[in-house]
Design an enzyme around this catalytic site. Structure first.
Site, PDB file in Angstrom:
ATOM      1  N   PRO A  73       0.812  -1.219   0.000  1.00 19.56           N
ATOM      2  CA  PRO A  73       0.000   0.000   0.000  1.00 19.56           C
ATOM      3  C   PRO A  73       0.843   1.265   0.000  1.00 19.56           C
ATOM      4  CG  PRO A  73      -0.910  -1.597   1.518  1.00 19.56           C
ATOM      5  CD  PRO A  73       0.391  -2.168   1.040  1.00 19.56           C
ATOM      6  N   CYS A  74       0.398   2.249  -0.776  1.00 20.56           N
ATOM      7  CA  CYS A  74       1.195   3.460  -0.973  1.00 20.56           C
ATOM      8  C   CYS A  74       0.620   4.679  -0.254  1.00 20.56           C
ATOM      9  CB  CYS A  74       1.296   3.767  -2.467  1.00 20.56           C
ATOM     10  SG  CYS A  74      -0.297   4.152  -3.240  1.00 20.56           S
ATOM     11  N   GLN A  75      -0.520   4.531   0.445  1.00 18.36           N
ATOM     12  CA  GLN A  75      -1.199   5.693   1.008  1.00 18.36           C
ATOM     13  C   GLN A  75      -0.308   6.505   1.946  1.00 18.36           C
ATOM     14  OE1 GLN A  75      -2.430   2.651   0.787  1.00 18.36           O
ATOM     15  NE2 GLN A  75      -4.562   2.647   0.160  1.00 18.36           N
ATOM     16  N   PHE A  77       2.810   7.010   1.680  1.00 13.53           N
ATOM     17  CA  PHE A  77       3.909   7.653   0.964  1.00 13.53           C
ATOM     18  C   PHE A  77       3.445   8.636  -0.101  1.00 13.53           C
ATOM     19  CE2 PHE A  77       5.295   3.182   1.871  1.00 13.53           C
ATOM     20  CZ  PHE A  77       6.088   3.491   2.959  1.00 13.53           C
ATOM     21  N   SER A  78       2.192   8.564  -0.486  1.00 16.29           N
ATOM     22  CA  SER A  78       1.695   9.349  -1.613  1.00 16.29           C
ATOM     23  C   SER A  78       1.612  10.834  -1.287  1.00 16.29           C
ATOM     24  CB  SER A  78       0.311   8.840  -2.025  1.00 16.29           C
ATOM     25  OG  SER A  78      -0.235   9.660  -3.030  1.00 16.29           O
TER      26      SER A  78
END
Length: 364
Positions: A73-75, A77-78
């Site tokens: 999951p990238c949330q 880091f986004s």
């Protein structure tokens, strides 16, 4: 070659790896609806549904694995989110490393947003992650790729952590050059589906389109903020901006059907010109009926999913699955490069960009 898929989502990355010749023998995903989609399209893969921590030891018993791949999951880091290192989802990059350490595949590929690979804010996290890969015996590189450079009609930059064990054939910038391809336009990709609501394009997004009372202007009419919400207008004669996982509401991109199907002068460009000349913003409900949101099927095509791909769950969850996916064709490029590298471990490209351990490559 055998592969394990982690944080599999709807299986977009799996499509690309299979097209490159890999057999994906096992996968893991926690989201219920994404699991339903994965099972509907990848019946030959054993799917472990739930928290990856519950299956790390089970996956460790799989032998002779060539590649472990996936996109944690990238949330956290986004740049579109809070960029919170303490977000529990941000720690899942280390769960990916746990599996790599235990399975010891010949290679791994981990995908995430560009920010994780480049921002100073995440430098320590990056260093810790790469140190674990290197300690486990992997020459590890970071490469940033943009989907539009590989024939995909979407400007979507992502970072890929790629690790190789026991190889004298490094992956370099040159490894990707033969895959360069000018992408088709949005018009070429989505217009064959027909207008929104018709037989082959029925999964429409009903989110209302309203004009911003205080529009934010940019030089391009397809940038800035002309509408309420974060759904940007798309130019049928160009490429899409990054499709977000938050599609389904007012963050869903906007298409002008009169422009797309009847070659009418684009209303967005006319309105933008009006504003740039100092004209007053129109009332919020003044958007013409020819403007509508991108449909599920159009979004899936722009991510490279096959036409017959089956998505499961409520429409909002389907949009999320599509937006979270790695474009299938980009996954294929990565997979094919890794496949060729593993198949010919003693071949050296003698490229000036050849890399050693822990070197970052910027690839625009």
């Amino acid at each position: 070659m055998k592969a394990i898929s982690l944080f599999s989502g709807a299986g977009g990355m799996d499509v690309g790896f299979k097209q490159a010749g890999f057999t994906v023998i096992a996968a893991n995903e926690i989201d219920t609806h994404a699991c339903q989609t994965f099972r509907a399209n990848h019946i030959e893969t054993t799917l472990y549904e739930g928290d990856i921590a519950n299956y790390t030891n089970e996956l460790a018993h799989l032998t002779d694995i060539d590649v472990v791949f996936g996109g944690p999951p990238c949330q956290g880091f986004s740049v579109a989110g809070k960029m919170d290192i303490t977000d529990p989802r941000s720690q899942l990059i280390f769960s990916f490393a746990d599996v790599v350490e235990k399975v010891r595949p010949r290679a791994f590929v981990m995908e995430n947003v560009k920010a994780l690979g480049h921002l100073e804010k995440f430098a320590l996290l990056r260093k810790q992650l790469i140190a674990r890969f290197i300690k486990a015996g992997y020459t590890t590189i970071l490469i940033t790729l943009n989907a539009k450079d590989f024939g995909i009609p979407q400007s979507r930059e992502r970072v890929f952590f790629i690790g190789l064990r026991q190889t004298t054939n490094p992956i370099t910038v040159a490894s990707f050059q033969k895959y360069y391809k000018t992408p088709p336009t949005l018009r070429e990709v989505i217009s064959p589906l027909g207008k929104a609501g018709t037989l082959n394009n029925r999964k429409t997004c009903k989110a209302k389109i309203t004009l911003a009372t205080k529009p934010v202007l940019r030089q391009s009419p397809y940038a800035g903020m002309l509408f309420n919400g974060q759904g940007r207008p798309l130019n049928p004669d160009g490429w899409a901006s990054t499709l977000p996982a938050s599609m389904g509401g007012n963050r869903t991109p906007i298409i002008d059907e009169a422009h797309l199907f009847h070659d009418a002068k684009p209303w967005v460009e006319e309105y933008h010109q009006h504003l740039m000349k100092g004209g007053k913003p129109y009332s919020s409900d003044a958007a013409p009926h020819s403007l509508r949101r991108l449909t599920v099927d159009e979004a899936a095509l722009l991510q490279g999913f096959p036409l017959n791909y089956q998505f499961c769950g409520p429409q909002s969850k389907v949009f999320s699955q599509i937006g979270n996916a790695v474009p299938c064709k980009l996954a294929y490029v990565i997979a094919d490069v890794v496949c060729q590298t593993l198949a010919y471990p003693d071949f050296s490209q003698n490229d000036e960009h050849s890399i050693g351990q822990n070197m970052e490559l910027q690839f625009a």
